[in-house]
Design a protein around this motif. Structure first.
Motif, mmCIF file in Angstrom:
data_model
loop_
_atom_site.group_PDB
_atom_site.id
_atom_site.type_symbol
_atom_site.label_atom_id
_atom_site.label_comp_id
_atom_site.label_asym_id
_atom_site.label_seq_id
_atom_site.Cartn_x
_atom_site.Cartn_y
_atom_site.Cartn_z
ATOM 1 N N PRO A 13 0.521 -1.361 -0.133
ATOM 2 C CA PRO A 13 -0.095 -0.337 -0.107
ATOM 3 C C PRO A 13 0.945 1.337 0.298
ATOM 4 O O PRO A 13 1.655 1.585 0.024
ATOM 5 N N ARG A 14 0.421 2.177 -0.341
ATOM 6 C CA ARG A 14 1.172 3.817 -0.921
ATOM 7 C C ARG A 14 1.440 4.155 0.651
ATOM 8 O O ARG A 14 2.281 4.618 1.477
ATOM 9 N N TRP A 15 0.411 3.727 1.583
ATOM 10 C CA TRP A 15 0.991 4.178 3.292
ATOM 11 C C TRP A 15 -0.249 3.085 4.411
ATOM 12 O O TRP A 15 -1.401 2.686 3.395
ATOM 13 N N ALA A 16 0.131 2.890 5.545
ATOM 14 C CA ALA A 16 0.124 2.543 6.345
ATOM 15 C C ALA A 16 -1.345 3.560 7.114
ATOM 16 O O ALA A 16 -1.535 4.548 7.393
ATOM 17 N N TYR A 17 -2.939 2.455 6.869
ATOM 18 C CA TYR A 17 -3.797 3.532 8.005
ATOM 19 C C TYR A 17 -3.463 3.103 9.106
ATOM 20 O O TYR A 17 -3.322 1.698 10.086
ATOM 21 N N VAL A 18 -4.262 4.186 9.708
ATOM 22 C CA VAL A 18 -3.646 2.870 11.723
ATOM 23 C C VAL A 18 -5.175 4.229 11.883
ATOM 24 O O VAL A 18 -5.252 5.080 11.708
ATOM 25 N N PRO A 19 -6.400 2.883 12.275
ATOM 26 C CA PRO A 19 -7.531 3.324 12.867
ATOM 27 C C PRO A 19 -7.040 4.400 14.673
ATOM 28 O O PRO A 19 -6.570 3.701 15.354
ATOM 29 N N GLY A 20 -8.117 5.145 14.398
ATOM 30 C CA GLY A 20 -8.862 6.401 15.794
ATOM 31 C C GLY A 20 -7.195 7.577 15.221
ATOM 32 O O GLY A 20 -7.218 8.086 15.507
ATOM 33 N N GLU A 21 -6.202 7.371 14.184
ATOM 34 C CA GLU A 21 -4.886 8.469 13.903
ATOM 35 C C GLU A 21 -5.080 9.284 13.006
ATOM 36 O O GLU A 21 -5.219 9.984 12.599
ATOM 37 N N THR A 22 -5.607 7.709 11.474
ATOM 38 C CA THR A 22 -5.867 8.263 10.886
ATOM 39 C C THR A 22 -7.506 8.565 10.206
ATOM 40 O O THR A 22 -8.166 6.906 10.368
ATOM 41 N N ASP A 23 -7.414 9.157 8.681
ATOM 42 C CA ASP A 23 -8.977 9.422 8.566
ATOM 43 C C ASP A 23 -8.818 8.008 8.164
ATOM 44 O O ASP A 23 -8.570 7.161 6.947
ATOM 45 N N GLU A 24 -10.247 7.214 8.272
ATOM 46 C CA GLU A 24 -10.625 5.782 6.814
ATOM 47 C C GLU A 24 -10.408 6.438 6.035
ATOM 48 O O GLU A 24 -10.255 5.208 4.918
ATOM 49 N N ALA A 25 -10.903 7.388 5.306
ATOM 50 C CA ALA A 25 -10.941 7.812 3.764
ATOM 51 C C ALA A 25 -9.285 7.400 3.211
ATOM 52 O O ALA A 25 -8.984 7.489 2.141
ATOM 53 N N SER A 26 -8.310 7.271 4.227
ATOM 54 C CA SER A 26 -6.654 7.538 3.722
ATOM 55 C C SER A 26 -6.345 6.251 3.268
ATOM 56 O O SER A 26 -5.250 6.188 2.628
ATOM 57 N N ALA A 27 -7.168 4.872 3.704
ATOM 58 C CA ALA A 27 -6.604 3.755 4.022
ATOM 59 C C ALA A 27 -6.310 3.715 2.194
ATOM 60 O O ALA A 27 -7.700 4.140 1.545
ATOM 61 N N ASP A 28 -5.640 2.572 1.623
ATOM 62 C CA ASP A 28 -5.690 2.489 0.529
ATOM 63 C C ASP A 28 -6.337 1.095 -0.199
ATOM 64 O O ASP A 28 -5.666 0.215 -0.378
ATOM 65 N N TYR A 29 -7.648 1.500 0.037
ATOM 66 C CA TYR A 29 -8.800 0.454 -0.559
ATOM 67 C C TYR A 29 -8.319 -0.297 -2.123
ATOM 68 O O TYR A 29 -8.508 -1.467 -2.181
ATOM 69 N N ASP A 30 -7.998 0.631 -3.136
ATOM 70 C CA ASP A 30 -7.029 -0.059 -4.301
ATOM 71 C C ASP A 30 -6.559 -1.381 -4.292
ATOM 72 O O ASP A 30 -6.490 -2.080 -4.806
ATOM 73 N N THR A 31 -5.308 -0.952 -3.275
ATOM 74 C CA THR A 31 -4.544 -1.766 -3.173
ATOM 75 C C THR A 31 -4.457 -3.219 -2.543
ATOM 76 O O THR A 31 -4.445 -5.016 -3.390
ATOM 77 N N LEU A 32 -5.702 -2.919 -1.094
ATOM 78 C CA LEU A 32 -6.510 -4.867 -0.794
ATOM 79 C C LEU A 32 -7.131 -5.042 -1.845
ATOM 80 O O LEU A 32 -7.280 -6.493 -1.845
ATOM 81 N N ALA A 33 -8.064 -4.313 -2.478
ATOM 82 C CA ALA A 33 -8.954 -4.544 -3.513
ATOM 83 C C ALA A 33 -8.298 -5.949 -4.380
ATOM 84 O O ALA A 33 -9.093 -6.729 -4.708
ATOM 85 N N GLN A 34 -7.105 -5.203 -4.816
ATOM 86 C CA GLN A 34 -6.536 -6.172 -5.952
ATOM 87 C C GLN A 34 -6.155 -7.766 -5.363
ATOM 88 O O GLN A 34 -6.388 -8.862 -5.689
ATOM 89 N N ALA A 35 -5.253 -7.308 -3.747
ATOM 90 C CA ALA A 35 -5.254 -8.772 -2.919
ATOM 91 C C ALA A 35 -6.900 -9.679 -2.769
ATOM 92 O O ALA A 35 -6.994 -10.797 -2.927
#
Length: 76
Positions: A13-35
């Motif tokens: 992923p382009r960056w790590a999503y950290v629940p409670g610290e970053t906005d959920e919209a910043s999660a790299d869903y496109d990369t995870l969808a490929q997997a």
């Protein structure tokens, strides 16, 4: 983008999503969808150790992408 290291050809992923610290919209869903597309609807009795989605999920965990690893491994 970090080069792939899991042997799957999928990028980290382009960056790590950290629940409670970053906005959920910043999660790299496109990369995870490929997997997640690599995961069949059902495994026949066990998940092969060399399955690309399993290897990718473990690689995510090894590289500190803990939330992303959980998302992929949950699908597996």
């Amino acid at each position: 983008m970090i080069p792939p290291r899991s042997g799957t050809g999928l990028p980290m992923p382009r960056w790590a999503y950290v629940p409670g610290e970053t906005d959920e919209a910043s999660a790299d869903y496109d990369t995870l969808a490929q997997a997640k597309l690599l995961v069949p609807p059902r495994f026949g009795g066990y998940v092969p150790a060399r399955h690309p989605a399993l290897r990718y999920g473990l690689s995510l965990n090894d590289h500190g992408y803990f939330w992303e690893a959980q998302e992929v491994l949950e699908a597996v």
